[in-house]
Scaffold this motif. Structure first.
Motif, PDB file in Angstrom:
ATOM      1  N   LEU A  31     -99.851 -36.659  -2.251  1.00 31.71           N
ATOM      2  CA  LEU A  31    -100.425 -35.443  -1.702  1.00 31.71           C
ATOM      3  C   LEU A  31     -99.322 -34.406  -1.589  1.00 31.71           C
ATOM      4  O   LEU A  31     -98.359 -34.590  -0.839  1.00 31.71           O
ATOM      5  N   ALA A  32     -99.442 -33.358  -2.366  1.00 34.26           N
ATOM      6  CA  ALA A  32     -98.490 -32.241  -2.392  1.00 34.26           C
ATOM      7  C   ALA A  32     -97.067 -32.751  -2.583  1.00 34.26           C
ATOM      8  O   ALA A  32     -96.772 -33.407  -3.567  1.00 34.26           O
TER       9      ALA A  32
ATOM     10  N   SER B 183    -102.351 -47.109  -2.276  1.00 30.59           N
ATOM     11  CA  SER B 183    -103.615 -47.260  -1.556  1.00 30.59           C
ATOM     12  C   SER B 183    -104.374 -48.513  -1.983  1.00 30.59           C
ATOM     13  O   SER B 183    -105.263 -48.964  -1.268  1.00 30.59           O
ATOM     14  N   TYR B 184    -104.037 -49.076  -3.130  1.00 30.79           N
ATOM     15  CA  TYR B 184    -104.744 -50.259  -3.629  1.00 30.79           C
ATOM     16  C   TYR B 184    -103.768 -51.084  -4.464  1.00 30.79           C
ATOM     17  O   TYR B 184    -103.017 -50.537  -5.267  1.00 30.79           O
TER      18      TYR B 184
ATOM     19  N   PRO C 113    -105.453 -34.927  -3.143  1.00 31.82           N
ATOM     20  CA  PRO C 113    -104.549 -36.000  -3.546  1.00 31.82           C
ATOM     21  C   PRO C 113    -104.659 -36.293  -5.040  1.00 31.82           C
ATOM     22  O   PRO C 113    -105.726 -36.171  -5.633  1.00 31.82           O
ATOM     23  N   VAL C 114    -103.539 -36.673  -5.622  1.00 33.51           N
ATOM     24  CA  VAL C 114    -103.488 -37.067  -7.025  1.00 33.51           C
ATOM     25  C   VAL C 114    -103.414 -38.584  -7.061  1.00 33.51           C
ATOM     26  O   VAL C 114    -102.519 -39.184  -6.477  1.00 33.51           O
ATOM     27  N   LEU C 115    -104.365 -39.205  -7.748  1.00 36.80           N
ATOM     28  CA  LEU C 115    -104.410 -40.664  -7.850  1.00 36.80           C
ATOM     29  C   LEU C 115    -103.860 -41.081  -9.206  1.00 36.80           C
ATOM     30  O   LEU C 115    -104.218 -40.501 -10.238  1.00 36.80           O
ATOM     31  N   ARG C 116    -103.009 -42.100  -9.196  1.00 34.68           N
ATOM     32  CA  ARG C 116    -102.440 -42.630 -10.438  1.00 34.68           C
ATOM     33  C   ARG C 116    -102.588 -44.139 -10.447  1.00 34.68           C
ATOM     34  O   ARG C 116    -102.211 -44.802  -9.492  1.00 34.68           O
TER      35      ARG C 116
END
Length: 162
Positions: A76-77, A84-85, A21-24
């Motif tokens: 994710l992809a 998520s937050y 996953p890529v978190l931003r």
């Protein structure tokens, strides 16, 4: 055999990297990672600006409320990003600029809003495709296409008599 195993491991690692996953992070991020304590009755607008910096936004109807917002989105992809937050810090001030209340909201405090997809009816009649395409045939005034009048698309203005 070794080459096939090496290719399988390489393909598996590329596949696994695609699933990471890529978190931003978006919005306000605390400088030290810690939330400074804002004390109602003691702090004022100047001390809040010094500790937290400029707010993400201010109240629409009352400029005495400041909001510091941050959230983390995980994608994710090819899937749509998921939040998520989320953290929203609301700081309210009185007319003198002293902090009166500090409220914090998280992702659980949000509500999903369903939009209404109704259409506003417009007065008039519905035209078919054929009426829209051929409706102006015979309705143009003939004096525009001849004689002393300017032609459509011409330079415009009065004609000179020569």
């Amino acid at each position: 055999m070794k080459r096939a195993l090496l290719l399988a491991v390489a393909a598996g690692s590329v596949f696994a990297a695609g699933c990471t996953p890529v978190l931003r992070n978006h919005g306000f991020i605390y400088v030290d990672g810690e939330v400074p304590e804002i004390v109602p009755g003691e702090d004022n607008q100047a001390s809040v600006l010094e500790r937290l910096g400029s707010p993400s936004t201010q109240g629409v109807f009352e400029s005495t409320t400041w909001y510091y917002m941050s959230d983390t989105r995980q994608s994710l992809a090819y899937q749509r990003p998921q939040t998520s937050y989320r953290r929203i810090m609301e700081i309210q001030f009185d007319d003198a600029g002293t902090v009166t209340a500090v409220n914090e909201y998280g992702i659980g405090d949000g509500r999903r809003v369903t939009l209404v997809d109704r259409e506003t009816p417009t007065p008039g009649r519905e035209m078919s495709v054929w009426e829209q395409l051929f409706g102006n045939i015979g309705n143009l005034p003939s004096e525009q296409f001849g004689g002393e009048q300017n032609l459509p698309g011409g330079a415009g203005g009065p004609r000179r008599d020569e």
